[in-house]
Write a protein that holds these residues in place. Structure first.
Motif, PDB file in Angstrom:
ATOM      1  N   PRO A  55      -7.722   2.157   3.881  1.00 17.58           N
ATOM      2  CA  PRO A  55      -6.649   1.388   3.246  1.00 17.58           C
ATOM      3  C   PRO A  55      -6.327   1.872   1.826  1.00 17.58           C
ATOM      4  N   VAL A  56      -5.077   1.634   1.433  1.00 14.29           N
ATOM      5  CA  VAL A  56      -4.649   1.984   0.090  1.00 14.29           C
ATOM      6  C   VAL A  56      -3.923   0.796  -0.526  1.00 14.29           C
ATOM      7  N   ASP A  57      -3.859   0.816  -1.841  1.00 13.85           N
ATOM      8  CA  ASP A  57      -3.012  -0.105  -2.591  1.00 13.85           C
ATOM      9  C   ASP A  57      -1.990   0.764  -3.300  1.00 13.85           C
ATOM     10  N   GLU A  58      -0.791   0.886  -2.709  1.00 17.43           N
ATOM     11  CA  GLU A  58       0.176   1.833  -3.249  1.00 17.43           C
ATOM     12  C   GLU A  58       0.707   1.410  -4.607  1.00 17.43           C
ATOM     13  N   GLU A  71      -3.197  12.190 -14.860  1.00 17.37           N
ATOM     14  CA  GLU A  71      -3.866  12.774 -16.024  1.00 17.37           C
ATOM     15  C   GLU A  71      -3.884  14.297 -15.948  1.00 17.37           C
ATOM     16  N   ARG A  72      -4.109  14.836 -14.741  1.00 17.93           N
ATOM     17  CA  ARG A  72      -4.209  16.281 -14.599  1.00 17.93           C
ATOM     18  C   ARG A  72      -2.860  16.977 -14.817  1.00 17.93           C
ATOM     19  N   ILE A  73      -1.791  16.418 -14.255  1.00 14.62           N
ATOM     20  CA  ILE A  73      -0.511  17.121 -14.324  1.00 14.62           C
ATOM     21  C   ILE A  73       0.204  16.919 -15.647  1.00 14.62           C
ATOM     22  N   ARG A  74      -0.165  15.881 -16.389  1.00 18.34           N
ATOM     23  CA  ARG A  74       0.547  15.585 -17.632  1.00 18.34           C
ATOM     24  C   ARG A  74       0.470  16.752 -18.608  1.00 18.34           C
ATOM     25  N   GLU A  75      -0.664  17.483 -18.583  1.00 14.00           N
ATOM     26  CA  GLU A  75      -0.854  18.599 -19.512  1.00 14.00           C
ATOM     27  C   GLU A  75       0.201  19.685 -19.309  1.00 14.00           C
ATOM     28  N   THR A  76       0.564  19.936 -18.050  1.00 13.26           N
ATOM     29  CA  THR A  76       1.477  21.051 -17.761  1.00 13.26           C
ATOM     30  C   THR A  76       2.889  20.605 -17.377  1.00 13.26           C
ATOM     31  N   LEU A  77       3.004  19.435 -16.764  1.00 14.49           N
ATOM     32  CA  LEU A  77       4.302  18.996 -16.255  1.00 14.49           C
ATOM     33  C   LEU A  77       4.933  17.871 -17.056  1.00 14.49           C
ATOM     34  N   GLY A  78       4.155  17.239 -17.896  1.00 11.50           N
ATOM     35  CA  GLY A  78       4.659  16.063 -18.590  1.00 11.50           C
ATOM     36  C   GLY A  78       4.634  14.849 -17.672  1.00 11.50           C
ATOM     37  N   ASP A  79       5.401  13.847 -17.998  1.00 10.77           N
ATOM     38  CA  ASP A  79       5.422  12.626 -17.199  1.00 10.77           C
ATOM     39  C   ASP A  79       6.374  12.799 -16.011  1.00 10.77           C
ATOM     40  N   LYS A  80       5.814  12.839 -14.807  1.00 10.52           N
ATOM     41  CA  LYS A  80       6.583  12.951 -13.579  1.00 10.52           C
ATOM     42  C   LYS A  80       6.243  11.769 -12.676  1.00 10.52           C
ATOM     43  N   PRO A  81       7.183  11.335 -11.832  1.00  9.14           N
ATOM     44  CA  PRO A  81       6.855  10.255 -10.901  1.00  9.14           C
ATOM     45  C   PRO A  81       5.778  10.707  -9.913  1.00  9.14           C
ATOM     46  N   VAL A  82       4.796   9.844  -9.709  1.00 10.85           N
ATOM     47  CA  VAL A  82       3.716  10.121  -8.760  1.00 10.85           C
ATOM     48  C   VAL A  82       3.702   8.975  -7.756  1.00 10.85           C
ATOM     49  N   HIS A  83       4.167   9.254  -6.525  1.00  9.19           N
ATOM     50  CA  HIS A  83       4.266   8.232  -5.490  1.00  9.19           C
ATOM     51  C   HIS A  83       3.100   8.372  -4.514  1.00  9.19           C
ATOM     52  N   PHE A  84       2.608   7.237  -4.057  1.00 12.42           N
ATOM     53  CA  PHE A  84       1.324   7.170  -3.378  1.00 12.42           C
ATOM     54  C   PHE A  84       1.434   6.261  -2.163  1.00 12.42           C
ATOM     55  N   HIS A  85       0.960   6.746  -1.005  1.00 17.24           N
ATOM     56  CA  HIS A  85       0.992   5.903   0.191  1.00 17.24           C
ATOM     57  C   HIS A  85      -0.058   6.382   1.184  1.00 17.24           C
ATOM     58  N   ARG A  86      -0.170   5.626   2.285  1.00 20.08           N
ATOM     59  CA  ARG A  86      -1.103   6.004   3.348  1.00 20.08           C
ATOM     60  C   ARG A  86      -0.630   7.233   4.110  1.00 20.08           C
ATOM     61  N   ASP A  87      -1.607   7.922   4.744  1.00 28.42           N
ATOM     62  CA  ASP A  87      -1.244   9.094   5.541  1.00 28.42           C
ATOM     63  C   ASP A  87      -0.404   8.710   6.760  1.00 28.42           C
ATOM     64  N   GLY A  88      -0.575   7.510   7.273  1.00 29.27           N
ATOM     65  CA  GLY A  88       0.254   7.064   8.387  1.00 29.27           C
ATOM     66  C   GLY A  88       1.714   6.942   8.004  1.00 29.27           C
ATOM     67  N   GLY A 143       2.909  -1.552   2.552  1.00 28.70           N
ATOM     68  CA  GLY A 143       1.494  -1.880   2.588  1.00 28.70           C
ATOM     69  C   GLY A 143       0.750  -1.133   3.675  1.00 28.70           C
ATOM     70  N   ASN A 144      -0.211  -1.815   4.301  1.00 26.13           N
ATOM     71  CA  ASN A 144      -1.014  -1.192   5.347  1.00 26.13           C
ATOM     72  C   ASN A 144      -0.487  -1.518   6.744  1.00 26.13           C
ATOM     73  N   SER A 145       0.772  -1.938   6.826  1.00 21.89           N
ATOM     74  CA  SER A 145       1.392  -2.195   8.117  1.00 21.89           C
ATOM     75  C   SER A 145       1.376  -0.926   8.963  1.00 21.89           C
ATOM     76  N   GLY A 146       1.111  -1.093  10.254  1.00 20.70           N
ATOM     77  CA  GLY A 146       1.126   0.060  11.147  1.00 20.70           C
ATOM     78  C   GLY A 146      -0.202   0.766  11.282  1.00 20.70           C
ATOM     79  N   HIS A 147      -1.264   0.198  10.713  1.00 26.59           N
ATOM     80  CA  HIS A 147      -2.575   0.845  10.794  1.00 26.59           C
ATOM     81  C   HIS A 147      -3.140   0.656  12.209  1.00 26.59           C
ATOM     82  N   ILE A 148      -2.550   1.399  13.146  1.00 25.23           N
ATOM     83  CA  ILE A 148      -2.796   1.183  14.569  1.00 25.23           C
ATOM     84  C   ILE A 148      -4.222   1.519  14.975  1.00 25.23           C
ATOM     85  N   GLY A 149      -4.909   2.308  14.196  1.00 30.77           N
ATOM     86  CA  GLY A 149      -6.298   2.636  14.525  1.00 30.77           C
ATOM     87  C   GLY A 149      -7.220   1.440  14.541  1.00 30.77           C
TER      88      GLY A 149
END
Length: 313
Positions: A77-80, A104-121, A162-168
């Motif tokens: 599970p993730v909390d996006e 934190e890692r990309i800020r040094e080279t790319l500056g502030d970029k949107p970082v979107h996060f979700h489940r692999d499903g 959210g975690n909708s669709g976690h069919i496993g």
């Protein structure tokens, strides 16, 4: 004009991958790399693996490239909203702030970029909808059959959050698998790659990997064939349950173990199409397409197709 690219990251139970992906969903091969994860890794090892593949992707970017954002697909599970994850197959990470690590890692080279996060499903359903075999389908279940089993829904043209669709984690009747999150009767415990190999071992088969099981199936080994049939029946049953609850036109299946044989997806489709309810039996079950690059393409879609997920720049 500089090429606009997205840094895509896919973190699963056995590996983490990263690459740059272009606006057509194509993965730039020179930027792609992977590193192992898994239950035997320490938190320090996992951090280092993630950062290593990120650094490889960025250091091999074309000179003309402009990175416009980052998409992260992770085992749930993730909390996006918080950007944290607690992968079932990586017990060392509980409420782990993965997004913050990447920011934190990309800020040094790319500056502030949107970082979107979700489940692999969610990533697999986005990939199938955007550039795969289910392009444009607005009522879609995407599935990953791999080290674990996950999924995500697009309903009415929008990703269910959210975690909708976690069919496993659907219970399947008539099957008993290996213990997984306190249960032996979830789809994942019965039909994931490692659990299927373990079941085949209990029947007398002596192989150890999904690749070996695929070879044995091709060679006509009766235990390997029963193992694949068992997967098709369990996955088909779970799909029927899911599609009875959520209006679905197509189920698109991806993930490494889904490629154990080209027969598997048609076998699953046969189970679904024999269901007595017509609104279930009419559902088309297909290969998601895009092969092994689907999770990265789907992670990039969190930026390129953020409108489907309700994300904003």
């Amino acid at each position: 004009m500089a090429d606009e690219l997205v840094l895509a990251i896919d973190l699963g139970g056995t590996k983490v991958e990263a690459a740059l992906v272009d606006p057509d969903g194509a993965v730039l091969a020179a930027t792609r790399s992977r590193a192992p994860t898994g239950a035997g890794s320490s938190t320090t090892d996992l951090d280092a693996a993630v950062l290593a593949v990120v650094d490889h992707a960025l250091s091999n970017a074309p000179e003309s490239a402009t990175i416009i954002g980052v998409g992260i697909a992770a085992a749930g599970p993730v909390d996006e909203q918080a950007g944290t994850l607690s992968p079932i197959n990586i017990p060392q990470w509980r409420d782990y702030p993965l997004r913050a690590l990447i920011v934190e890692r990309i800020r040094e080279t790319l500056g502030d970029k949107p970082v979107h996060f979700h489940r692999d499903g969610v990533a697999i359903v986005l990939a199938a909808h955007w550039r795969g075999n289910a392009a444009g389908v607005n009522n879609l279940l995407g599935m990953v059959i791999s080290t674990g089993i996950g999924g995500g829904f697009i309903s009415g043209g929008r990703v269910l959050a959210g975690n909708s669709g976690h069919i496993g984690q659907i219970q399947v009747s008539g099957f008993t698998g290996e213990l997984s999150i306190g249960s032996r009767t979830t789809l994942e415990s019965v039909a994931s790659g490692p659990h299927t190999v373990a079941w085949a071992n209990t029947q007398g088969w002596t192989g150890r990997t999904g690749e070996e099981l695929a070879a044995a199936y091709r060679d006509g080994d009766p235990i390997a064939r029963r193992a694949v049939i068992r997967v098709s029946e369990a996955v088909g049953q779970a799909i029927c349950s899911a599609c009875a609850l959520v209006e679905t036109d197509v189920v698109a299946i991806g993930g490494g173990f889904s490629q154990v044989t080209p027969d598997l997806v048609p076998m699953i489709a046969q189970v679904v199409n024999s269901h007595p309810l017509d609104y279930v039996s009419r559902v088309r079950v297909i290969d998601a397409g895009l092969a092994e690059t689907a999770p990265l393409t789907g992670a990039a879609a969190l930026v390129y197709r953020r409108d489907l997920v309700g994300l904003h720049p």
